[in-house]
Design an enzyme around this catalytic site. Structure first.
Site, PDB file in Angstrom:
ATOM      1  N   HIS A 113      10.777  48.634  72.023  1.00  0.00           N
ATOM      2  CA  HIS A 113      10.674  47.758  70.696  1.00  0.00           C
ATOM      3  C   HIS A 113      11.802  47.258  70.439  1.00  0.00           C
ATOM      4  CE1 HIS A 113      12.526  50.751  67.811  1.00  0.00           C
ATOM      5  NE2 HIS A 113      12.087  51.600  68.579  1.00  0.00           N
TER       6      HIS A 113
ATOM      7  N   ASP B 268      18.675  51.876  69.149  1.00  0.00           N
ATOM      8  CA  ASP B 268      17.197  52.180  69.183  1.00  0.00           C
ATOM      9  C   ASP B 268      16.596  51.070  68.740  1.00  0.00           C
ATOM     10  OD1 ASP B 268      14.852  52.900  68.438  1.00  0.00           O
ATOM     11  OD2 ASP B 268      15.425  54.050  66.706  1.00  0.00           O
TER      12      ASP B 268
ATOM     13  N   GLU C  90       7.497  49.049  66.072  1.00  0.00           N
ATOM     14  CA  GLU C  90       7.588  50.454  66.203  1.00  0.00           C
ATOM     15  C   GLU C  90       8.248  51.040  65.015  1.00  0.00           C
ATOM     16  OE1 GLU C  90       8.844  54.319  67.265  1.00  0.00           O
ATOM     17  OE2 GLU C  90      10.071  52.591  66.567  1.00  0.00           O
ATOM     18  N   GLU C  91       9.249  50.754  64.475  1.00  0.00           N
ATOM     19  CA  GLU C  91       9.978  51.460  63.480  1.00  0.00           C
ATOM     20  C   GLU C  91       9.155  51.518  62.126  1.00  0.00           C
ATOM     21  OE1 GLU C  91      12.557  53.029  63.557  1.00  0.00           O
ATOM     22  OE2 GLU C  91      13.892  51.994  65.159  1.00  0.00           O
TER      23      GLU C  91
ATOM     24  N   ASP D  85      12.126  54.497  74.836  1.00  0.00           N
ATOM     25  CA  ASP D  85      12.669  54.708  73.822  1.00  0.00           C
ATOM     26  C   ASP D  85      13.775  55.669  73.539  1.00  0.00           C
ATOM     27  OD1 ASP D  85      13.343  54.248  70.890  1.00  0.00           O
ATOM     28  OD2 ASP D  85      11.200  54.027  70.167  1.00  0.00           O
TER      29      ASP D  85
ATOM     30  N   HIS E  64      19.663  56.060  64.002  1.00  0.00           N
ATOM     31  CA  HIS E  64      19.607  55.252  62.851  1.00  0.00           C
ATOM     32  C   HIS E  64      20.576  55.184  61.840  1.00  0.00           C
ATOM     33  CE1 HIS E  64      14.631  55.108  62.873  1.00  0.00           C
ATOM     34  NE2 HIS E  64      15.186  54.753  64.087  1.00  0.00           N
TER      35      HIS E  64
HETATM   36 ZN   LIG Z   1      13.159  53.495  68.543  1.00  0.00          ZN
END
Ligand SMILES: [Zn+2]
Length: 350
Positions: free
Chosen positions: A71, A188, A222-223, A243, A323
């Site tokens: 993603h 990510d 995706e998030e 991922d 994140h």
């Molecule tokens: Zn991810």
């Protein structure tokens, strides 16, 4: 040969991807960037209505298909309110902690595509003024954006063209160190998008046909939970999400190997496919870790939840401080790229 995996090319791709802001919901520019890369390789692409990008490599066997995804959407924020003092109140896009963006430079994109810069700050930042600067709660009410313009009121901000609903993206601050570390926000999952781009390029250069028709989805939601749960052809038997691997206390994942997920919050991934990935790693001297991610869901589990009948798997590079202040090492990228490559060329026997 997977020996042709070139980590310099991968890190260059990562640098390019993270430098284009793409919070979930505003991914058009980065999708176009990936689309152009595939087009230059002579590949035909398709877009879904959600804005994701699809590429299909035809295989020797066109009755049984594979599906891979990574993603390109990231965490970010949106303007929730314009405060009377000319600062912006934010609402989060994706899941993170406010203290992980406190002090970060950001960009505000208006509805008519004007760009402004700013800094994400606590309202009570100045220690010369606010006694509680250190312990005030990092939350939606105290976090605000200081815009780099002469604005002192809500009206001043509105006159710039900034309004509620404008997207706010965080400065990635990408850096690649001599020691091989890649430090950046949004590894990510842009690190994995770069890996898919690079492996597809290698396959194209080799000119070998894959054993099974294989679809690649560059997912863009995706998030927020629903990137890769659509556009899966009926013939698809295996679905592999690429991922990030999660690093922390008790985790086996590190920044130097490929992480193969056994289970996340959604439950176990398909055992046969997991074993197949593990065997491929052993056969090809790919360093890997089997791991469990405690607070995690992927596009593969989203596809299962959406009702698709698939063998689903999840692999990825190990990303530290996910994140937040993310980092990985080029050796993790190398092992992940090699596993993707060998998986694509492997028999379907999971
Ligand atoms: Zn991810």
């Amino acid at each position: 040969m997977s020996q042709k995996v070139n980590t310099k090319e991968i890190t260059d791709l990562i640098r390019g991807l993270v430098s284009i802001p793409s919070p979930s919901g505003n991914t058009e520019q980065v999708i176009r960037h990936v689309d152009e890369y595939f087009n230059k390789l002579g590949l035909e692409t398709k877009r879904n209505h959600k804005g994701g990008l699809l590429v299909t490599l035809p295989g020797e066997n066109d009755d049984r298909h594979r599906f891979l995804t990574a993603h390109v959407d990231t965490l970010g924020a949106m303007v929730k309110e314009i405060k009377p003092n000319g600062r912006l109140k934010l609402t989060m896009i994706g899941g993170f902690r406010w203290n992980h963006v406190e002090g970060e430079y950001c960009q505000i994109e208006t509805a008519d595509n004007k760009l402004f810069t700013g800094t994400i700050l606590m309202h009570q930042t100045s220690v010369h003024v606010y006694k509680e600067a250190g312990n005030a709660k990092r939350d939606e009410n105290n976090i605000e954006v200081r815009i780099d313009e002469r604005v002192e009121s809500e009206q001043d901000v509105k006159e710039l063209g900034i309004s509620v609903g404008d997207f706010v993206s965080f400065d990635p601050r990408v850096e690649i160190t001599e020691s091989g570390f890649v430090k950046s926000r949004h590894l990510d999952d842009k690190a994995s998008v770069a890996l898919l781009m690079h492996v597809i390029k290698l396959l194209k250069e080799e000119g070998t046909k894959l054993p099974f028709t294989t679809h690649f989805l560059i997912s863009n939601n995706e998030e927020i939970g629903y990137g890769g749960n659509s556009n899966i052809p009926n013939e698809t038997e295996e679905y592999l999400a690429v991922d990030m691997g999660a690093i922390g206390d008790g985790q086996t994942t590190d920044e130097f190997t490929v992480s193969i997920c056994a289970k996340d919050s959604s439950g176990p991934y398909h055992l046969g496919l997991r074993k197949h990935l593990e065997n491929l790693s052993k056969e090809n001297h790919i360093e890997y870790r089997i791991d469990i991610y405690p607070y995690y869901g992927s596009d593969a589990s989203a596809a299962i939840r959406a009702g698709f009948d698939l063998k689903h798997g999840l692999i990825g590079p190990g990303i530290d401080a996910s994140h937040a202040f993310e980092r990985t090492h080029e050796t993790s990228l190398l092992h992940t790229a090699r596993l993707i490559y060998h998986y694509l060329k492997s028999d379907m026997n999971s």
